[in-house]
Design an enzyme around this catalytic site. Structure first.
Site, PDB file in Angstrom:
ATOM      1  N   ALA A  15       0.838  -1.205   0.000  1.00  0.00           N
ATOM      2  CA  ALA A  15       0.000   0.000   0.000  1.00  0.00           C
ATOM      3  C   ALA A  15       0.869   1.249   0.000  1.00  0.00           C
ATOM      4  O   ALA A  15       1.797   1.383   0.801  1.00  0.00           O
ATOM      5  CB  ALA A  15      -0.926  -0.004   1.215  1.00  0.00           C
ATOM      6  N   GLN A  67      -5.664  -6.803  -5.924  1.00  0.00           N
ATOM      7  CA  GLN A  67      -5.802  -7.184  -4.520  1.00  0.00           C
ATOM      8  C   GLN A  67      -6.936  -6.397  -3.879  1.00  0.00           C
ATOM      9  O   GLN A  67      -6.972  -5.169  -3.948  1.00  0.00           O
ATOM     10  CB  GLN A  67      -4.528  -6.963  -3.718  1.00  0.00           C
ATOM     11  CG  GLN A  67      -4.698  -7.561  -2.299  1.00  0.00           C
ATOM     12  CD  GLN A  67      -3.494  -7.408  -1.409  1.00  0.00           C
ATOM     13  OE1 GLN A  67      -3.183  -6.316  -0.974  1.00  0.00           O
ATOM     14  NE2 GLN A  67      -2.813  -8.516  -1.136  1.00  0.00           N
ATOM     15  N   CYS A  98      -2.845  -7.765   5.971  1.00  0.00           N
ATOM     16  CA  CYS A  98      -2.529  -6.387   6.357  1.00  0.00           C
ATOM     17  C   CYS A  98      -2.669  -6.211   7.867  1.00  0.00           C
ATOM     18  O   CYS A  98      -3.719  -6.516   8.441  1.00  0.00           O
ATOM     19  CB  CYS A  98      -3.431  -5.404   5.632  1.00  0.00           C
ATOM     20  SG  CYS A  98      -3.093  -3.676   6.071  1.00  0.00           S
ATOM     21  N   ASP A 200      11.356 -10.873   4.221  1.00  0.00           N
ATOM     22  CA  ASP A 200      12.796 -10.757   4.446  1.00  0.00           C
ATOM     23  C   ASP A 200      13.608 -11.206   3.233  1.00  0.00           C
ATOM     24  O   ASP A 200      14.571 -11.963   3.354  1.00  0.00           O
ATOM     25  CB  ASP A 200      13.220 -11.559   5.682  1.00  0.00           C
ATOM     26  CG  ASP A 200      12.755 -10.932   6.977  1.00  0.00           C
ATOM     27  OD1 ASP A 200      12.134  -9.853   6.918  1.00  0.00           O
ATOM     28  OD2 ASP A 200      12.991 -11.525   8.049  1.00  0.00           O
ATOM     29  N   GLY A 222       8.884  -7.901  -1.571  1.00  0.00           N
ATOM     30  CA  GLY A 222       8.214  -6.755  -0.988  1.00  0.00           C
ATOM     31  C   GLY A 222       9.149  -5.589  -0.766  1.00  0.00           C
ATOM     32  O   GLY A 222       9.620  -4.959  -1.728  1.00  0.00           O
TER      33      GLY A 222
END
Length: 312
Positions: A15, A67, A98, A200, A222
């Site tokens: 986001a 999404q 989230c 990670d 990410g």
């Protein structure tokens, strides 16, 4: 979507970051599938303008998944015909990971993991009403006393979900601590549908190790990709000049898609990720945060990279 045993690299939904400008950039670097920022089912229901902006897809980006977040079956019924007509998307991903308070306090995101039965019925309806494959992203559980990712994964499979993505932290961890990749391996062994690993992933070695240790079908990058989109090429030999060029391209695309003033403001947090860890970056980030003219921004960046230029 052919994900099983593909070992593909995908861009995770983030986001405030993974808009079409950034998705276009990572597509060029090798992201095989992208996912939008979270889109509210209520936003689609009410034809919200900000929601419409989130639904925009670049013609130059890789295939994109929409999404969504939401938990109300009655709203789902109304909006699914609209979503089915969105030909720009190849699939629909339900966000059940989230951790943000404003999402969780509304009963969405990772809160849905605390309601397994309701979640099953919601997913079943989503699968039945959709003309696109459904996927789900979730966490280990809401907190360390409620670790139920294996149960949620089986619920997804039983409801007819195409694939799942696990971020192996709890909701209460947010992004603190170390992602427990062993849980991705356990979920992979527990399900027959494809499992995507996330969490990670900051170096090409991290990517290789996740595939090796978890046997996941694909990897979703990410925060590591925000700092280093070269990860999609598994390239560790990029230079300061390469970073400089990506930042300038990002500015141009951002301004193209959202406008001049908004684009410059939104780029501030993106540039902070690009420059993270580079020498003498604190002062230049501060300068960029107070600048509103693109020519002066480019001059600031040019001076900065001239000062630190060299191979990484």
């Amino acid at each position: 979507m052919d994900i099983a045993n593909s070992q593909m690299l995908m861009m995770a939904p983030l986001a405030g970051f993974t808009d079409r400008a950034f998705r276009e950039i990572v597509s060029e670097f090798g992201s095989r599938i992208n996912t939008t920022e979270m889109v509210s089912l209520k936003g689609i229901y009410y034809n919200d303008q900000k929601t419409k902006d989130l639904l925009a897809v670049s013609e130059k980006e890789s295939p994109c998944i929409l999404q969504i977040f939401g938990h109300d079956p009655s709203i789902l019924e109304v909006v699914m015909p609209k979503i089915n007509a969105m030909d720009q998307f190849i699939g629909i991903d339900l966000n059940m990971g989230c951790p943000a308070p404003k999402i969780v306090n509304n009963g969405d995101g990772s809160y849905m993991m605390t309601q397994p039965l309701k979640t099953y019925h919601f997913l079943k309806k989503l699968v039945q009403r959709s003309n696109k494959p459904i996927s789900v992203k979730f966490r280990l559980g809401f907190d360390e006393n409620h670790i139920n990712y294996l149960e949620i994964g089986k619920i997804c499979e039983d409801a007819g979900v195409h694939h799942v993505c696990l971020h192996p932290r709890t909701r209460t961890q947010f992004y603190r601590g170390k992602a427990d990749w062993s849980k991705i391996a356990q979920l992979k062994n527990h399900l027959s549908i494809p499992v995507i690993g996330n969490g990670d992933l900051f170096t090409s070695e991290d990517i290789d190790q996740m595939f090796y240790h978890t046997k996941c079908d694909a990897v979703s990058l990410g925060r590591g990709a925000l700092h280093n989109p070269f990860l999609f090429q598994k390239n560790s030999n990029y230079t300061y000049d390469d970073i400089h060029e990506v930042i300038k391209k990002h500015y141009k695309l951002k301004i193209k898609y959202v406008g001049y003033e908004r684009g410059i403001k939104e780029m501030r947090k993106a540039v902070a990720y690009y420059l993270k860890g580079l020498p003498k970056s604190a002062s230049v980030k501060n300068d960029l945060n107070h600048e509103v003219e693109i020519d002066r921004i480019y001059n600031i960046l040019e001076d900065f990279f001239n000062e630190i230029r060299g191979d990484l």
